[in-house]
Design a protein around this motif. Structure first.
Motif, PDB file in Angstrom:
ATOM      1  N   ALA A  33       0.832  -1.195   0.000  1.00 28.58           N
ATOM      2  CA  ALA A  33       0.000   0.000   0.000  1.00 28.58           C
ATOM      3  C   ALA A  33       0.870   1.250   0.000  1.00 28.58           C
ATOM      4  O   ALA A  33       0.581   2.226  -0.692  1.00 28.58           O
ATOM      5  N   GLY A  34       1.966   1.193   0.783  1.00 30.62           N
ATOM      6  CA  GLY A  34       2.889   2.321   0.809  1.00 30.62           C
ATOM      7  C   GLY A  34       3.489   2.568  -0.559  1.00 30.62           C
ATOM      8  O   GLY A  34       3.572   3.705  -1.028  1.00 30.62           O
ATOM      9  N   MET A  35       3.889   1.487  -1.219  1.00 33.90           N
ATOM     10  CA  MET A  35       4.429   1.588  -2.577  1.00 33.90           C
ATOM     11  C   MET A  35       3.438   2.276  -3.491  1.00 33.90           C
ATOM     12  O   MET A  35       3.778   3.116  -4.315  1.00 33.90           O
ATOM     13  N   PHE A  36       2.173   1.854  -3.356  1.00 35.54           N
ATOM     14  CA  PHE A  36       1.112   2.401  -4.193  1.00 35.54           C
ATOM     15  C   PHE A  36       0.966   3.889  -3.980  1.00 35.54           C
ATOM     16  O   PHE A  36       0.901   4.670  -4.931  1.00 35.54           O
ATOM     17  N   ALA A  37       0.923   4.291  -2.689  1.00 38.31           N
ATOM     18  CA  ALA A  37       0.751   5.708  -2.374  1.00 38.31           C
ATOM     19  C   ALA A  37       1.924   6.517  -2.930  1.00 38.31           C
ATOM     20  O   ALA A  37       1.733   7.579  -3.529  1.00 38.31           O
ATOM     21  N   LEU A  38       3.141   5.982  -2.766  1.00 40.73           N
ATOM     22  CA  LEU A  38       4.316   6.685  -3.291  1.00 40.73           C
ATOM     23  C   LEU A  38       4.225   6.820  -4.802  1.00 40.73           C
ATOM     24  O   LEU A  38       4.494   7.871  -5.378  1.00 40.73           O
ATOM     25  N   GLY A  39       3.833   5.708  -5.454  1.00 42.43           N
ATOM     26  CA  GLY A  39       3.721   5.723  -6.914  1.00 42.43           C
ATOM     27  C   GLY A  39       2.706   6.768  -7.362  1.00 42.43           C
ATOM     28  O   GLY A  39       2.935   7.494  -8.333  1.00 42.43           O
ATOM     29  N   ALA A  40       1.588   6.860  -6.635  1.00 42.61           N
ATOM     30  CA  ALA A  40       0.554   7.817  -7.028  1.00 42.61           C
ATOM     31  C   ALA A  40       1.010   9.245  -6.785  1.00 42.61           C
ATOM     32  O   ALA A  40       0.665  10.157  -7.528  1.00 42.61           O
ATOM     33  N   ALA A  41       1.822   9.427  -5.730  1.00 46.99           N
ATOM     34  CA  ALA A  41       2.292  10.782  -5.415  1.00 46.99           C
ATOM     35  C   ALA A  41       3.394  11.216  -6.378  1.00 46.99           C
ATOM     36  O   ALA A  41       3.681  12.398  -6.505  1.00 46.99           O
ATOM     37  N   SER A  42       4.013  10.258  -7.052  1.00 45.30           N
ATOM     38  CA  SER A  42       5.119  10.599  -7.940  1.00 45.30           C
ATOM     39  C   SER A  42       4.633  11.449  -9.108  1.00 45.30           C
ATOM     40  O   SER A  42       3.608  11.161  -9.708  1.00 45.30           O
ATOM     41  N   PRO A  43       5.380  12.512  -9.420  1.00 42.75           N
ATOM     42  CA  PRO A  43       4.951  13.380 -10.516  1.00 42.75           C
ATOM     43  C   PRO A  43       5.275  12.785 -11.888  1.00 42.75           C
ATOM     44  O   PRO A  43       4.923  13.354 -12.910  1.00 42.75           O
ATOM     45  N   ILE A  44       5.942  11.646 -11.913  1.00 38.74           N
ATOM     46  CA  ILE A  44       6.368  11.083 -13.192  1.00 38.74           C
ATOM     47  C   ILE A  44       5.170  10.483 -13.928  1.00 38.74           C
ATOM     48  O   ILE A  44       4.365   9.768 -13.345  1.00 38.74           O
ATOM     49  N   ASP A  45       5.072  10.809 -15.199  1.00 36.90           N
ATOM     50  CA  ASP A  45       3.989  10.276 -16.014  1.00 36.90           C
ATOM     51  C   ASP A  45       4.483   8.981 -16.675  1.00 36.90           C
ATOM     52  O   ASP A  45       5.387   9.012 -17.503  1.00 36.90           O
ATOM     53  N   PRO A  46       3.883   7.840 -16.300  1.00 33.93           N
ATOM     54  CA  PRO A  46       4.380   6.583 -16.869  1.00 33.93           C
ATOM     55  C   PRO A  46       4.237   6.533 -18.392  1.00 33.93           C
ATOM     56  O   PRO A  46       5.066   5.922 -19.074  1.00 33.93           O
ATOM     57  N   ALA A  47       3.209   7.193 -18.936  1.00 36.90           N
ATOM     58  CA  ALA A  47       3.026   7.163 -20.385  1.00 36.90           C
ATOM     59  C   ALA A  47       4.156   7.911 -21.082  1.00 36.90           C
ATOM     60  O   ALA A  47       4.634   7.504 -22.142  1.00 36.90           O
ATOM     61  N   GLN A  48       4.620   9.015 -20.461  1.00 40.07           N
ATOM     62  CA  GLN A  48       5.720   9.769 -21.054  1.00 40.07           C
ATOM     63  C   GLN A  48       7.008   8.949 -21.015  1.00 40.07           C
ATOM     64  O   GLN A  48       7.788   8.948 -21.963  1.00 40.07           O
ATOM     65  N   GLN A  49       7.208   8.250 -19.908  1.00 44.62           N
ATOM     66  CA  GLN A  49       8.378   7.378 -19.802  1.00 44.62           C
ATOM     67  C   GLN A  49       8.323   6.279 -20.855  1.00 44.62           C
ATOM     68  O   GLN A  49       9.320   5.936 -21.476  1.00 44.62           O
ATOM     69  N   TYR A  50       7.130   5.741 -21.035  1.00 49.13           N
ATOM     70  CA  TYR A  50       6.910   4.676 -22.012  1.00 49.13           C
ATOM     71  C   TYR A  50       7.256   5.171 -23.410  1.00 49.13           C
ATOM     72  O   TYR A  50       7.885   4.477 -24.204  1.00 49.13           O
ATOM     73  N   ALA A  51       6.859   6.419 -23.700  1.00 46.62           N
ATOM     74  CA  ALA A  51       7.100   6.963 -25.040  1.00 46.62           C
ATOM     75  C   ALA A  51       8.583   7.206 -25.273  1.00 46.62           C
ATOM     76  O   ALA A  51       9.043   7.162 -26.404  1.00 46.62           O
ATOM     77  N   GLY A  52       9.343   7.439 -24.211  1.00 41.35           N
ATOM     78  CA  GLY A  52      10.774   7.697 -24.370  1.00 41.35           C
ATOM     79  C   GLY A  52      10.993   8.957 -25.183  1.00 41.35           C
ATOM     80  O   GLY A  52      10.310   9.964 -24.985  1.00 41.35           O
ATOM     81  N   ALA A  53      11.943   8.896 -26.123  1.00 37.78           N
ATOM     82  CA  ALA A  53      12.244  10.078 -26.927  1.00 37.78           C
ATOM     83  C   ALA A  53      11.045  10.480 -27.774  1.00 37.78           C
ATOM     84  O   ALA A  53      10.900  11.637 -28.146  1.00 37.78           O
ATOM     85  N   ALA A  54      10.165   9.524 -28.073  1.00 39.99           N
ATOM     86  CA  ALA A  54       8.985   9.838 -28.876  1.00 39.99           C
ATOM     87  C   ALA A  54       8.026  10.753 -28.117  1.00 39.99           C
ATOM     88  O   ALA A  54       7.076  11.265 -28.708  1.00 39.99           O
TER      89      ALA A  54
END
Lengths: 332, 528
Positions: A33-54
């Motif tokens: 649950a802690g991991m989840f909360a941290l992940g949700a609080a993270s400002p990183i957009d997983p879709a942007q990471q997924y896209a990489g340079a694209a």
């Protein structure tokens, strides 16, 4: 020590294991649950990471659609409930940073990390017990002084540097061992002999980076117990030096050593991450970093849970080992 | 550092010679026997073109309808000839080459092409390519050998988008493409088929004996994934690789190494400073022009890039047929012009040497991604150059998630670029429609002249009129200076001397398995 005494010492083991399992459940729930909360609080957009340079050419609605496909914009409790539900069905989820099921990532990589850590740990134990005891026996002698000096020196060198130096010496100058990879680069399969040859340097470097701690600890511990009453008594009875050293002094010194291994395990795993990078090994290290950077919650949760399980098990094993080794400890 | 030959090496070489002599007495000495081994830092996440693998061609495993030659000119690949475009520019028709087989032996049909493009457009598929194909309304196959693309609007460089690798419909139909096993064990039509892929370690490719353009000149390729630069350099030194991508400073160490040569590939990969209009200092065109004149690009190429690059003055690389030579400036700093521009605009030196205008100090933050040492060094170089003309820059190394929300008001070292068509990146980066939309035009630059030129550039089919439109675009950028372009990079590679057939072509920003110097590795040979 007779069989009956040993059995009596471990008499409460079943109860301890059961109680520890009961405690493990809330610990695992809290961790995930802690991991989840941290992940949700993270400002990183997983879709942007997924896209990489694209990401530079991908439109916002395109990214939003991908996030919707993943359900990462759903409310936190919904995401967590979905994840737990899948977990109970044996599905660890889909790794967004690796583009494959989490189970596959773990299956393909965890084995190599375990092999690396396990082999390094074995080397560390044997080397530190042997060297530490010998140094304690001739305390203040040239061997002791040399060992301590080199232990401090090695301890102060980053693992990364140790790895590169080892490659420079053993792979480039001497040409004895391969510089990296799991197998020869043109090999068609994973031949155990080939893998073993490729693991000598990484295991050696990881072990070398962890050995100083343990060596210094054993040395002090054995040196102390050499002055203990029962050791002095054994000596006074005229027992041979080797028996006193390994049978009496080392055995007393071993007790805290067990604790040290348990608490030091996470550090060895941390070192393994760096060693995997230097030697281009396809272990869990690099993907865990990538998962953290990419807000890849399913993979992070799986590796965190796995680590938590390992640490809890290590603690349990430590306590049981303590009970077996020290007559004063009772399991109840 | 020459060493005496070692016994082990000599013995194994002798054994190898004996073995090859026995097994292949008629072997062509030019082809070599083992696979070619190349090493790169970047590992693809998937090997499915629909999910963004090797979309600009050179993917080794797949072919598009068209491909690019060594000058990046389009040539027919799976299409028999370059696809034809209707007079209104909105219908594109491709005829397929007959007798093309996928690696699994199934023949290529128009349905495979239709499936590939429809998969990209499918919203359920996690493809970032959809953004590049927003002009595509539909794709259909009137018969087994014809594909018709219908566009929403005339889009001149559409054929450039047809390099996307074609996947077999039969292997993927009815599956969730995001999670298909195909993404790791793909089937294409290209010169190599995938023998195995161990993520984090290597990709093993075997020659496709039935390749429509002729069997590859070698038996296979191994791509080793070694993310760390120093480790890759050391393993190259240990003799593991026939070709390896290395940063310039590590590559130059191989200039003196016998048996190796260093190859520099020109790129369209630029670095520059994005200057946001929303900042009171960088929003002033005089400040932007002064910075443009004050930066010493030649010093950056020599000092930061180790000579592996060239000065950049705009987003269209000099190698492009659309480059306008008129926008090129002087490679060295021109502080006289810079200070004159600032003086004329009313920026006067304050007591601490930093200029002031109407109570505003000429000071701003310059962000760069902290993990990127190249951008960091460029940021520091810009900071030093700006200080000489009385502008105080505060460089800030941050993570992307910290950078993104500040892009509207703080300057940023950015990089991208494509050698293929000026529309590809520049339209979104400089058109006012995209002002403030994420990484598209983050500084909210808006110019009607630029907007019109960019629109003409993509709508006009006539090459001469396109060139004129992009000349206008480049000149307007040089006037408005929404970015200070700094340098184009060169990608550096170390190659074994015994490898023949290497032809560098201008490379885009992204290069890993696909689109690196080994784009044509199927024609490479290794002398034994």
């Amino acid at each position: 020590m007779t069989e009956r005494i040993r059995r009596r010492r471990l008499a409460g083991a079943g109860g301890v294991v059961r109680r520890r399992l009961l405690v493990a459940v809330p610990v695992l729930v809290a961790t995930s649950a802690g991991m989840f909360a941290l992940g949700a609080a993270s400002p990183i957009d997983p879709a942007q990471q997924y896209a990489g340079a694209a990401a530079f050419t991908t439109s916002e609605e395109n990214l939003a659609q991908i996030r919707a496909n993943w359900g990462v914009d759903d409310p936190l409790p919904v995401q967590y409930a979905r994840w737990v539900g899948n977990l109970l069905r044996g599905d660890l989820g889909w790794s967004t940073s690796r583009h494959e099921p989490v189970v596959d990532v773990l299956a393909a990589r965890a084995g190599w990390t375990l092999l690396l850590v396990g082999a390094a740990l074995a080397v560390v134990l044997v080397a530190s017990l042997l060297l530490g005891t010998l140094a304690a026996y001739r305390r203040g002698g040239w061997f002791d002084r040399g060992l301590r000096a080199s232990a401090y020196a090695v301890q102060s060198v980053p693992v990364f540097w140790l790895g590169l130096a080892a490659i420079a010496v053993f792979a480039l100058s001497l040409g004895w061992l391969p510089a990296g990879g799991l197998t020869d680069i043109t090999a068609t399969g994973t031949d155990p002999a080939d893998v073993a040859r490729h693991l000598i340097l990484p295991v050696g470097v990881l072990a070398l980076s962890q050995v100083p701690w343990f060596v210094l600890f054993i040395r002090d511990s054995v040196a102390d117990s050499l002055r203990d009453d029962h050791v002095l008594a054994a000596r006074a009875r005229g027992l041979p030096g080797r028996t006193v050293l390994f049978g009496h002094a080392l055995r007393t010194g071993l007790l805290p050593f067990i604790t040290l291994i348990g608490t030091h395990l996470p550090e060895i795993v941390g070192g393994a991450v760096l060693v995997e990078t230097v030697f281009s090994l396809p272990g869990l290290g690099a993907v865990t970093v990538q998962a953290a950077l990419g807000s890849d919650f399913p993979l992070l949760a799986a590796t965190t849970l796995a680590t938590t399980v390992v640490v809890l098990t290590a603690n349990l094993a430590t306590d049981l080992a303590y009970a077996a080794a020290d007559p004063r400890v009772r399991l109840e | 550092m020459p060493r005496p030959p070692r016994l082990g090496l000599a013995v194994s070489a002798a054994v190898l010679l004996a073995l090859t002599a026995c097994s292949a007495p008629t072997a062509n000495p030019g082809t070599g026997n083992g696979p070619l081994v190349v090493a790169t830092a970047g590992e693809p996440d998937t090997l499915n073109p629909v999910l963004n693998y090797g979309v600009d061609g050179g993917s080794l495993i797949f072919d598009g309808l068209v491909a690019r030659d060594e000058r990046n000119q389009l040539v027919p690949a799976l299409a028999e000839e370059l696809p034809s475009v209707s007079p209104d520019g909105q219908t594109v028709t491709a005829r397929l080459r007959p007798d093309v087989l996928f690696h699994d032996g199934t023949p290529l049909t128009a349905q495979d092409v239709v499936f590939t493009y429809r998969a990209v457009l499918d919203e359920k598929v996690d493809s970032t390519l959809r953004s590049d194909l927003d002009m595509l309304a539909s794709v259909d196959a009137p018969d087994e050998a014809t594909v018709v693309f219908t566009l929403r609007y005339a889009y001149a460089p559409f054929l450039q988008r047809l390099t996307l690798g074609i996947v077999p419909a039969g292997a993927l139909a009815g599956q969730d493409i995001n999670k298909a096993p195909f993404n790791r064990q793909p089937i294409g039509t290209g010169p190599y088929r995938v023998a195995s892929w161990t993520p984090g370690d290597r990709l093993v490719l075997a020659a496709n004996d039935r390749y429509w353009a002729g069997r590859p000149a070698n038996n296979g390729v191994v791509v080793a994934f070694v993310p760390d630069d120093n480790v890759r350099a050391q393993r190259t030194r240990a003799g593991e690789f026939d070709a390896a991508e290395l940063p310039p400073k590590l590559a130059t160490g191989f200039d003196a190494q016998p048996g190796y040569r260093v190859h520099r590939a020109p790129t369209a990969d630029y670095r520059g400073v994005m200057l946001p209009m929303g900042n009171p200092v960088t929003g002033d065109v005089a400040v932007r022009r002064a910075l443009h004149a004050a930066v010493d690009r030649a010093a950056m190429v020599d000092g930061v890039l180790g000579g592996a690059g060239e000065p950049a003055y705009g987003p269209v690389p000099p190698s492009s047929e659309f480059a306008d030579p008129a926008v090129a400036g002087t490679p060295t700093a021109d502080p006289a012009t810079a200070t004159a521009t600032l003086d004329a605009a009313g920026w006067r030196p304050g007591p601490d040497g930093i200029r002031v205008k109407d109570g505003t100090r000429a000071a701003f933050s310059l962000m760069y991604p902290a993990a990127d040492s190249l951008r960091k060094e460029l940021a520091l170089a810009v900071t030093a150059d700006a200080k000489k003309i009385g502008i105080a820059i505060t460089p800030e190394g941050l993570t992307w998630d910290a950078i993104t929300p500040r892009m509207k008001s703080d300057a940023l070292i950015m990089g991208y670029g494509t050698p293929y068509d000026p529309d590809f990146v520049s339209y979104k980066l400089f058109h006012s429609d995209f002002a403030g939309q994420g990484f598209f035009n983050p500084g909210s630059y808006a110019s009607q002249v630029t907007d019109r030129a960019l629109r003409d550039g993509r709508a006009e089919a006539d090459p001469a009129r396109r060139r004129a439109a992009y000349a206008t675009f480049q000149q307007q950028l040089a006037t408005d200076v929404p970015w200070v372009f700094l340098t184009y990079l060169e990608h550096t590679y170390v190659l074994r001397d015994s490898v023949d057939g290497v032809v560098a072509r201008v490379e885009p920003h992204e290069h890993d398995v696909a689109n690196s110097i080994w784009w044509n590795i199927h024609t490479w040979t290794r002398r034994s």
